[in-house]
Enzyme design. Sequence first.
Site, short mmCIF file in Angstrom:
data_model
loop_
_atom_site.label_atom_id
_atom_site.label_comp_id
_atom_site.label_asym_id
_atom_site.label_seq_id
_atom_site.Cartn_x
_atom_site.Cartn_y
_atom_site.Cartn_z
N GLY A 89 3.98 -4.37 4.31
CA GLY A 89 4.21 -5.75 3.91
C GLY A 89 3.76 -6.78 4.93
N PRO A 118 10.30 -4.66 1.19
CA PRO A 118 11.28 -4.46 2.26
C PRO A 118 10.60 -4.24 3.60
CG PRO A 118 10.99 -2.42 1.03
CD PRO A 118 10.19 -3.47 0.31
N MET A 119 11.26 -4.70 4.66
CA MET A 119 10.74 -4.44 6.01
C MET A 119 11.15 -3.03 6.43
SD MET A 119 11.20 -8.13 7.89
CE MET A 119 12.77 -8.57 7.16
N GLY A 120 10.28 -2.37 7.18
CA GLY A 120 10.55 -1.00 7.59
C GLY A 120 10.49 -0.02 6.44
N GLY A 121 9.67 -0.35 5.43
CA GLY A 121 9.58 0.50 4.25
C GLY A 121 8.33 1.35 4.17
N GLY A 122 7.37 1.15 5.09
CA GLY A 122 6.13 1.92 5.05
C GLY A 122 5.14 1.42 4.01
N LEU A 123 5.39 0.21 3.48
CA LEU A 123 4.53 -0.35 2.43
C LEU A 123 3.51 -1.34 2.98
CD1 LEU A 123 7.37 -1.00 -0.17
CD2 LEU A 123 5.65 0.81 -0.30
N ASP A 167 -3.06 -1.40 10.02
CA ASP A 167 -3.19 -1.47 8.56
C ASP A 167 -3.92 -2.73 8.09
OD1 ASP A 167 -1.79 0.89 8.40
OD2 ASP A 167 0.06 0.01 7.65
N LYS A 209 0.85 -1.19 0.00
CA LYS A 209 0.00 0.00 0.00
C LYS A 209 0.88 1.24 0.00
CE LYS A 209 0.85 1.17 4.50
NZ LYS A 209 1.55 2.40 4.96
#
Length: 291
Positions: A106, A99-104, A141, A12
């Site tokens: 996941g 990626p982890m810690g990417g704000g996406l 989220d 997202k």
Amino acid sequence: MNELKNLPAPAKLNLFLHVTGRRADGYHMLQTAFQLIDRGDLLHIRVRADGQLRRSNDIPGVPEEQDLVIRAARLLQAEARRRSGQLHGADITVEKVLPMGGGLGGGSSDAATTLMALNHLWNAGLTRQELMALGLPLGADIPFFIFGQTAFAEGVGEALQAVAAPDCWYVVIEPGVAVPTAEIFCSPHLTRDSSPIIIADFSSHYENRNDLKQYGRNDLQQVATSLYPPVAKAIEWLAAYGDARMTGSGACVFCAFADEGQADAVLERAQGVWTAWKAKALKQHPIFDML
């Protein structure tokens, strides 16, 4: 059916993110617009007859028992057992792309896909709203990913209304750092008093514009860029091509483009400078066509 493969767990983007206050329990009050995109992780799930829940592959930095996928599965397992008396199990494989810690989102997306798929495989019978409520304690989220369409969100992110947003392409940069969400929200420098908006303000912004300038801003961006200079550098670089901003609490940075050709041109310039990729906006979660 006792197995489902290639289950999508899309990323997202937060098209904007305003922090409007803080509750007595410490949770922040937000307003945001969530946009699904066609890049994400993949899950493979096989039902087990012995009631065990296992993650069948290793994910560096994420112990199995701490993985949102396993924690979400355990919640659904307990609820399904309460309703039917049966103890269901599953093997879950997670192919990580995001990626982890990417704000996406996941990890939350993986958990949401797990809940929707296991609800189907186990014939648990929970409604989408019930799945959203089940997932909320694990991550704010998760309800959005189960909701599964572009949404205006309020509260801690769980109060959702469907909205229209541009049918466009995004270029996303991974700056190479992982930004812990808690660190950003705990910062004394975080703006926590943005004026609330109404959903019509967001919708009319896109209805009346021919360009792709994004609505509002990301209130978390100032804190994240001050703590993580690569995020600031990524925004500065991508801003040469449009309205670049950070998603979520970082670290990934994105910019919208009207067509794929424009996105490809920017990606070509990013080669050798950034880890970057393109993705198309999705109108709904692709898992809906599979279950």
